[in-house]
Design a protein around this motif. Structure first.
Motif, mmCIF file in Angstrom:
data_model
loop_
_atom_site.group_PDB
_atom_site.id
_atom_site.type_symbol
_atom_site.label_atom_id
_atom_site.label_comp_id
_atom_site.label_asym_id
_atom_site.label_seq_id
_atom_site.Cartn_x
_atom_site.Cartn_y
_atom_site.Cartn_z
ATOM 1 N N LYS A 780 -3.708 -13.702 2.370
ATOM 2 C CA LYS A 780 -4.211 -13.119 3.605
ATOM 3 C C LYS A 780 -3.391 -13.629 4.782
ATOM 4 N N ASP A 783 -2.808 -12.698 10.993
ATOM 5 C CA ASP A 783 -3.134 -11.486 11.749
ATOM 6 C C ASP A 783 -3.358 -10.358 10.752
ATOM 7 N N SER A 784 -4.598 -9.894 10.647
ATOM 8 C CA SER A 784 -4.924 -8.868 9.657
ATOM 9 C C SER A 784 -4.263 -7.529 9.962
ATOM 10 N N LYS A 785 -3.747 -7.337 11.195
ATOM 11 C CA LYS A 785 -3.134 -6.058 11.541
ATOM 12 C C LYS A 785 -1.809 -5.843 10.829
ATOM 13 N N THR A 787 -1.127 -6.161 7.810
ATOM 14 C CA THR A 787 -1.232 -5.616 6.458
ATOM 15 C C THR A 787 -0.878 -4.129 6.419
ATOM 16 N N ASP A 810 -5.147 -4.174 1.504
ATOM 17 C CA ASP A 810 -6.509 -4.244 2.037
ATOM 18 C C ASP A 810 -7.397 -5.182 1.236
ATOM 19 N N GLN A 814 -9.789 -13.654 0.118
ATOM 20 C CA GLN A 814 -9.958 -14.941 0.777
ATOM 21 C C GLN A 814 -10.708 -15.919 -0.128
#
Length: 850
Positions: A780, A783-785, A787, A810, A814
């Motif tokens: 992961k 910054d999840s953006k 991905t 997606d 975690q």
């Protein structure tokens, strides 16, 4: 020890008891067990000081999963890693539901086949996987595509030197389960075979007869023939045979030897499925490039852009390449073709930017095919070292609007010269002036005249000053100048002197005037002669023979004429030497010496020449001229670049052994590959040589049944061993030079590649070098953006479905901080590119499985 985050199962006492049993089972091996639950998947992470044994762990976990406490679990992912590592050394997914049906079906086939493929990997090495696959298409790439079982029939008309080489090139396309049948037609049986054992390569005895006759063509099997290669020495016969063959078989491909370009274009429009080559046109540039002697191996145009193939040996002071990671040569304007390292055997592990990259050796199937190709035979993680040899292709920049040099004003030039003189650069200025004087005979004579006049003027001024009473220095110098200009009478007839000038002084002054007039007239004569010579040179029909750094071309036959035209286009000074009077009217703007060849070498400034191209039709004469020129260059203590035309490949090989420093080229051997490639439907645009391999510039128009349709350029490049250099999409009218590996070909697209005959052969039969299977691990990101962009990168480079790439990114877990995994089929260069791009976005690892 067991740590768990189990959400809805935390109160399940039977599950808690199962955890305790799981921890106890691995406690003796000093392994820490961590368990987590997410949706219907159970995660088990085992950590130890050494990477846990995958085979032993899986056997024990499988036994422990066959209990009622885990019936709610559908899948179980088991991870193993060393304590302190971020990524796991291996991962296996177990189908828990099937465990209660058939325990042997719980592991995937790849888990049982390679249980030890993860043992010695470092913590930062290149990945392994779950049961998700790239796509149905990529699965087919994992093994060599089987060749279609069929037999192709070809007819070769004319068994001269070119025809025999064409038979050999056609037979080289044969593969297991693919038979190439070649039938030959000629008017008479050849006295000897230029190609060894050629008669054994023919499917049947050679047919003797006129290939223009219908009966002869039908006897050769024109009805079921795929292509007919017509290469007799008579162009009229070739054209007539092509027309007859089209009438007998409307679908046969026609490959014709013909130099009539306009007629060839008209026949191509009328007959269809037609290609014509002049065997002199294609290889002539190889002679020119060999003679130029620089690093350029090939130069050709695609559209309005020019591409250049370069051979460069890296020097210690070459900062552009030294210690450069080899993947840096993959640029929008450059592609590496071949790399020869100074290392005897490249290391299996090499460091790049502090990261350890593990590249496993190729599979046996890949090794068998890759050994026959010339491109991509290097590790993508290697670094360039001094002494390495690079072969690469680059796009030549478009020439911009020429900028006229701005000439400074005259007063500014004189001011700069005065400043240099005041600064004291007299010695340097004197050396430059002396070199300028020595550069021309007229300047040398003129300078000598001025120097003598200067000395005579000083002599006259001194004599007059000290012998004539009352004469000042100003009057003495003025009188000396008048004497130098022929004014003896003006000095002694016009002076009103109170004292008589001694007679011997008058005699010396008379000699000064006579000498001055003599040198003055000589200089005027030389200048007049120079001007008249320059005037007559404009009226001469041919320019003079170059004095130095020129190319000497011996022989003005068809090959020589084409070479001369290319040299003229390249603005390379050269002179032609021919013994035939018929050639005197050819190329009127080119220096030409018409005389017997060997005596004529003395008239072409051979001692100052740059290169010698011997291109007569007599290969024994070519050898004699080359040896004579070599001896003449040795006597001058200099080397001469020798390029020799050979009539057959056997003689060419012998010349290479006799004169290793010379370049011996066989016209027909170079051209035969183009004829053979064209017979299989390829559009051959150009050819050149790299490391003694003939490279064909070939154009493909993608069709629905094409072996290239639907594939990424990466799969085409690394699977077939060719180099895509230009791509044109259907709606686009412009060529994209050196396109990205991420382009996927569609029906209607056009592609131009560099390929050997072996590469064309594998494209013809769809024989791909199998890619390696890799496991991609990803954690992961902060910054999840990112991905979203990581999913696009994964789809573009690997070629997997965009939905699979999105789902993978997606679902980065975690839980337990273990990575998500995905199986990909990638070539080593693809994998290295993918790893470098994804590492900029999120933590990833790529592990080779096979």
């Amino acid at each position: 020890m067991v740590s768990s985050r189990l959400s809805d199962l935390e109160q399940d006492q039977s599950f808690q008891a199962w955890q305790t049993e799981l921890a106890h089972a691995f406690s003796a091996a000093a392994m820490t067990v961590r368990v987590a639950w997410a949706k219907t998947t159970l995660y088990i992470l085992l950590e130890a000081e050494q990477v846990p044994s995958q085979s032993e762990v899986l056997l024990r976990v499988r036994q422990l999963l066959q209990v009622e406490a885990v019936r709610r679990v559908q899948t179980c992912r088991v991870y193993g890693r060393q304590v302190g590592d971020t990524f796991t050394a291996w991962m296996v997914e177990i189908d828990v539901v099937s465990l209660f049906k058939d325990p042997l079906d719980s592991l995937t086939q790849q888990d049982l086949t390679h249980p030890s493929s993860f043992f010695a990997l470092t913590s930062d090495s290149l990945v392994q996987a779950d049961d998700r696959t790239l796509s149905d298409d990529s699965q087919s790439l994992a093994t060599i595509a089987p060749a279609r079982s069929r037999s192709d029939h070809f007819i070769v008309c004319g068994l001269g030197r070119l025809g025999q080489h064409c038979v050999r090139s056609l037979k080289s396309f044969a593969q297991q389960a693919v038979e190439i049948q070649v039938t030959a037609i000629d008017r008479q049986q050849p006295d000897h075979w230029e190609v060894d054992q050629l008669s054994d390569w023919l499917s049947a005895a050679m047919i003797t007869g006129d290939c223009r006759q219908d009966a002869v063509l039908q006897q050769a099997g024109i009805a079921d023939c795929r292509a007919i290669v017509i290469v007799t020495q008579d162009e009229n016969t070739n054209i007539e045979t092509a027309i007859a063959a089209r009438r007998l078989n409307p679908h046969v491909r026609l490959i014709v030897r013909s130099g009539k370009q306009n007629l060839n274009e008209l026949l191509k429009q009328r007959l269809g499925n037609f290609a014509a080559f002049e065997p002199i046109e294609l290889p002539a540039e190889s002679f020119v490039l060999a003679a130029l002697g620089d690093e350029t191996l090939g130069l050709f145009k695609i559209g309005d852009r020019q591409l250049r193939v370069v051979q460069h040996q890296v020097q210690p002071q070459d900062g552009q390449f030294t210690n450069l990671p080899i993947h840096k040569l993959y640029k929008d304007s450059c592609r590496l073709l071949k790399y020869s390292s100074t290392l005897e055997s490249p290391p299996t592990l090499s460091r790049s930017s502090g990261r350890t990259v593990s590249i496993l050796p190729p599979t046996a199937e890949a090794d068998a095919i890759a050994a026959e190709r010339i491109f991509y035979q290097w590790s993508p993680t290697a670094q360039i070292q001094p002494g390495d040899t690079l072969f690469y292709i680059e796009a030549v920049e478009r020439p911009g609007t020429p900028q006229l040099p701005t000439t400074p004003p005259q007063w500014s030039q004189w001011r700069q010269r005065l400043q240099r003189f005041i600064q004291g650069n007299w010695r340097q200025g004197g050396q430059q002036f002396w070199r300028w004087v020595k550069g021309d005979r007229t300047r040398r004579v003129t300078s000598l005249g001025f120097f003598i006049a200067f000395l005579l003027g000083i002599l006259g001024a001194v004599l007059l000053r000290f012998t004539v009473e009352g004469m000042t220095w100003q009057e003495a110098i003025s009188s000396a100048v008048i004497l130098l200009l022929g004014g003896y009478g003006d000095v002694f007839g016009g002076l009103a002197l109170s004292t008589t000038v001694p007679w011997w002084v008058q005699a010396i002054c008379l000699l000064i005037t006579a000498a001055s007039i003599l040198f003055f007239l000589s200089v005027l004569g030389l200048l007049a002669d120079r001007l008249l010579s320059a005037r007559f040179e404009f009226l001469q029909r041919r320019p003079p023979v170059p004095r130095s750094q020129h190319v000497v071309l011996v022989g003005l036959g068809r090959v020589g004429q084409r070479i001369a035209t290319l040299l003229q286009d390249a603005h390379q000074p050269f002179v032609c030497l021919t013994h035939s009077k018929e050639h005197e009217d050819l190329l009127p703007q080119v220096p030409l010496v018409s005389s017997p060849i060997l005596p004529g070498l003395d008239a072409v400034n051979l001692g100052q020449a740059k290169s010698l191209i011997v291109a007569t039709d007599d290969q024994m004469l070519n050898l004699e001229v080359a040896l004579t020129a070599r001896n003449a260059a040795a006597q001058c203590d200099r080397t001469l670049n020798l390029v020799i035309r050979a009539q057959d490949q056997r003689f060419c090989d012998h010349l290479t052994g006799l004169m290793p420093d010379a370049k011996a080229l066989c016209v027909y051997a170079l051209t035969a590959d183009a004829f053979a490639g064209a017979a299989f439907g390829e559009n051959i645009l150009h050819l050149f040589q790299v490391a003694n391999e003939t490279i064909l510039v070939t154009e493909y128009h993608i069709e629905a049944t094409d072996t290239l349709q639907g594939k990424l350029l990466a799969q085409i490049a690394y699977g077939y061993g060719v180099v895509p250099i230009a791509y044109q999409a259907l709606p686009d009218s412009t060529w994209k030079l050196l396109p990205s590996d991420n382009v996927r070909l569609q029906v209607g697209d056009r592609l131009i590649v560099l390929a050997t005959l072996n590469g064309l052969q594998r494209i013809e039969w769809g024989t791909l070098t199998p890619p390696r299977r890799w496991q991609l691990q990803a954690l992961k990101p902060l910054d999840s953006k990112v991905t979203f962009y990581a999913g696009n990168t994964l789809e573009n480079i690997s070629g997997c479905a965009l939905s699979d790439a999105r789902q993978f990114m997606d679902n980065l877990p975690q839980t337990l901080d273990v990575p998500n995994v995905m199986t990909l089929d990638l070539y080593d260069h693809q994998a290295d590119h993918l790893l470098r791009k994804l590492r900029k976005l999120l933590p990833v690892r790529l592990i080779p499985l096979t």
